[in-house]
Design an enzyme around this catalytic site. Structure first.
Site, PDB file in Angstrom:
ATOM      1  N   LYS A 155       0.839  -1.195   0.000  1.00  0.00           N
ATOM      2  CA  LYS A 155       0.000   0.000   0.000  1.00  0.00           C
ATOM      3  C   LYS A 155       0.885   1.260   0.000  1.00  0.00           C
ATOM      4  CE  LYS A 155       0.255   0.916   4.609  1.00  0.00           C
ATOM      5  NZ  LYS A 155       0.223   1.180   5.833  1.00  0.00           N
TER       6      LYS A 155
ATOM      7  N   LYS B  43      -2.422 -11.402  10.152  1.00  0.00           N
ATOM      8  CA  LYS B  43      -2.343 -11.623  11.599  1.00  0.00           C
ATOM      9  C   LYS B  43      -3.261 -12.796  11.949  1.00  0.00           C
ATOM     10  CE  LYS B  43      -1.593  -6.717  12.741  1.00  0.00           C
ATOM     11  NZ  LYS B  43      -0.325  -6.613  13.448  1.00  0.00           N
TER      12      LYS B  43
ATOM     13  N   HIS C 191      -6.129  -1.264   6.452  1.00  0.00           N
ATOM     14  CA  HIS C 191      -6.288  -2.293   7.471  1.00  0.00           C
ATOM     15  C   HIS C 191      -7.675  -2.334   8.113  1.00  0.00           C
ATOM     16  CE1 HIS C 191      -2.077  -2.358   6.880  1.00  0.00           C
ATOM     17  NE2 HIS C 191      -1.759  -1.401   7.719  1.00  0.00           N
TER      18      HIS C 191
ATOM     19  N   HIS D  58      -1.082  -6.317   5.696  1.00  0.00           N
ATOM     20  CA  HIS D  58      -0.533  -7.260   6.676  1.00  0.00           C
ATOM     21  C   HIS D  58      -1.489  -7.540   7.829  1.00  0.00           C
ATOM     22  CE1 HIS D  58       0.691  -3.755   9.034  1.00  0.00           C
ATOM     23  NE2 HIS D  58       0.902  -4.565  10.038  1.00  0.00           N
TER      24      HIS D  58
HETATM   25  C1  BG6 Z   1       1.375  -0.002   8.913  1.00  0.00           C
HETATM   26  C2  BG6 Z   1       1.200   1.486   8.994  1.00  0.00           C
HETATM   27  O1  BG6 Z   1       0.787  -0.496   7.730  1.00  0.00           O
HETATM   28  O2  BG6 Z   1       0.762  -0.610  10.027  1.00  0.00           O
HETATM   29  C3  BG6 Z   1       1.819   1.996  10.273  1.00  0.00           C
HETATM   30  O3  BG6 Z   1       1.832   2.103   7.863  1.00  0.00           O
HETATM   31  C4  BG6 Z   1       1.257   1.263  11.461  1.00  0.00           C
HETATM   32  O4  BG6 Z   1       1.599   3.400  10.397  1.00  0.00           O
HETATM   33  C5  BG6 Z   1       1.363  -0.242  11.252  1.00  0.00           C
HETATM   34  O5  BG6 Z   1       1.975   1.641  12.613  1.00  0.00           O
HETATM   35  C6  BG6 Z   1       0.683  -1.033  12.355  1.00  0.00           C
HETATM   36  O6  BG6 Z   1       0.962  -2.377  12.160  1.00  0.00           O
HETATM   37  P1  BG6 Z   1       1.159  -3.379  13.391  1.00  0.00           P
HETATM   38  O7  BG6 Z   1       1.292  -4.727  12.757  1.00  0.00           O
HETATM   39  O8  BG6 Z   1       2.371  -2.918  14.097  1.00  0.00           O
HETATM   40  O9  BG6 Z   1      -0.089  -3.216  14.192  1.00  0.00           O
END
Ligand code: BG6
Length: 487
Positions: free
Chosen positions: A151, A185, A243, A181
């Site tokens: 993204k 999870k 997300h 991502h």
């Molecule tokens: C990323 C964002 O995709 O996801 C970040 O660009 C964010 O800003 C992160 O902090 C959060 O991911 P996770 O897996 O650490 O919750």
């Protein structure tokens, strides 16, 4: 190392072309993830060709990769596994051009022998993605390949449509894996298991029983070194349109006809098609005090570091049920929860003052932290004379099951799926374009950013947004710690 069951990894050895190989994501997640997948035996042979603007040779890249593993690998790196992994690393500076890349890929394929597949991973900013695609096209590396895109997939509807059209000039949609991502999870996939592997919850998973839903992902993190990226992106494009909406789709979708990529994508896309356009009046944009003074940030920046919004899915299952979404940087706590508030009983026969309803509705809460947790809260009788009610809860933590060692990190899981050609946990061009479409009014007339103190839960107007309900976070009762008794 545990034995890997057959069918979990790809059938053929893989040549990975990693654009942005010296960048932040590659160092933090992709190289450690590829190392673990190789060392644990998930991939039957792997060569990685790093590509970036840096003028390195293969040894320089190996040194950089070793440094990244030392700093970021969540698992121990053994010398034997590292030596094996390092021998599969090569590097082509971007300036060397398509012919040099093709030569390196040919050499990697020869060294693997037999049938191989190519995985091109574009860990680069959007401005660089299309030139990487063009380089792959010119190098003749499209055949037998899949391409993983990071993204943001555009910044609005028009740019997403253009990006997809340009991508499709080189790669077929089936070859494109747009990675989110959060879907890698474990707890995100557990939402599907929870909903569709049990008969208990699905009958109440609708507007007749559910009052509202919250998807809340506050972060304590600031920007680190990402000001340049973040100034252009902001919380809505960075987190929500990606997300949070993907998680919402897993929560809200109809049962798919099969647990396969096409039926799952279709059900998710139906959710997105049923979403009503986001109304600017239903959005709170915030910026933490001090953001404008950070290096690389415009002193008059209007970029939001926080967003909370209300949206609706206007279909038979969800019409009229508000979904509240919130995320932001430099907030009071780091959490990732989905909380479902059930309707209250139609009538209370409990005496006044007994406490029924006093602590909000019953909730089912999913914690999307790396080890899933779930809680179901309900009113129960406090032991003793009379009828005094208290909010109680049933809590489950994956940590207690002894299965936790099997968890793959989100990126590892998704890289493996892309190598296997499994698109179940990836997003589609159609879904993404629809999400930009419902975002149009908000992007064209964003409400002003309101300041919030770092370490808080956002600007004050978040309470008006959700009234007469209340934000679930901060929790009134913390998750129970299984190591403590009586909690
Ligand atoms: C990323 C964002 O995709 O996801 C970040 O660009 C964010 O800003 C992160 O902090 C959060 O991911 P996770 O897996 O650490 O919750």
């Amino acid at each position: 190392m545990a034995k890997i069951p057959p069918g979990v990894g790809p059938r053929f050895p893989q040549v990975v072309v990693l654009f942005g190989a010296t960048g932040d994501l590659a160092r933090r997640k992709l190289l450690p993830g590829l190392y673990h997948l190789s060392a644990a035996g998930f991939i039957p042979g792997c060569r990685i060709i790093g590509v970036s603007l840096d003028d390195l040779d293969a040894d320089g890249f190996r040194a950089a990769a070793r440094g990244a593993l030392g700093e970021f690998s969540s698992r121990p790196v053994t010398e034997a596994d590292w030596a094996h992994f390092a021998q599969g690393l090569d590097y082509v500076p971007l300036a060397a051009g398509p012919a040099a890349l093709k030569t390196a890929v040919d050499a990697a394929e020869r060294s693997l022998g037999g049938e191989t597949r190519r995985l091109h991973y574009l860990s680069v900013p959007p401005s660089a993605a299309l030139s990487a695609v063009q380089m792959l096209g010119e190098a003749g590396l499209v055949e037998r390949s899949r391409i993983v895109m990071e993204k943001p997939f555009g910044t609005d509807l028009a740019s997403a449509v253009t990006l997809n059209a340009r991508l499709h000039q080189t790669f077929a949609e089936e070859q494109i894996f747009r990675i989110d991502h959060f879907l890698g999870k474990e707890p995100a996939q557990n939402i599907l298991a929870f909903r569709f592997a049990n008969g208990l919850f699905e009958p109440i998973w609708n507007r007749n029983f559910i009052d509202h839903v919250q998807i809340d992902v506050p972060e304590t993190l600031g920007l680190g070194t990402r000001a340049g990226f973040y100034e252009q992106t902001g919380a809505y494009r960075d987190m929500v349109v990606t997300h949070l909406f993907q998680i919402l789709a897993f929560m809200a979708m109809e049962p798919p006809t099969a647990l396969e990529p096409a039926p799952i994508s279709e059900e998710k896309n139906k959710v997105f098609r049923s979403m009503l356009p986001i109304q600017p009046a239903d959005v709170v944009r915030g910026q933490y005090a001090g953001y404008r003074g950070e290096p690389g940030v415009d002193p008059e920046s209007e970029t939001e570091t926080f967003i909370a919004l209300k949206c609706y899915i206007d279909n038979w299952r969800w019409a009229g049920v508000p979904f509240f979404l919130r995320t932001g940087k430099r907030m009071a706590e780091g959490q990732r929860i989905i909380s479902i508030a059930f309707r209250e009983p139609p009538k209370s026969m409990f005496p006044p003052g007994s406490g029924v309803g006093a602590q909000g509705p019953d909730h089912l809460t999913f914690d999307l932290a790396d080890a899933s947790k779930m809680s179901l809260s309900f009113y129960g009788k406090r032991p003793g004379p009379g009828m005094r009610l208290d909010k109680l809860s049933l809590q489950f933590a994956m940590h207690d099951t002894g299965l936790i060692g099997e968890v793959l990190e989100a990126y590892e899981r998704l890289i493996l799926d892309a190598m296997r050609g499994d698109r179940t946990l990836f997003t589609t061009a159609e879904g993404i374009e629809r999400l930009w479409q419902v975002s149009t009014q908000l992007l064209e007339s964003p409400p002003p950013v309101r300041l919030y103190p770092p370490g808080s839960w956002g600007p004050k107007s978040i309470h008006q947004l959700i009234a007469p309900h209340a934000w679930r976070l901060p929790f009134e009762r913390a998750w129970r710690d299984p190591n403590k008794t009586g909690g």
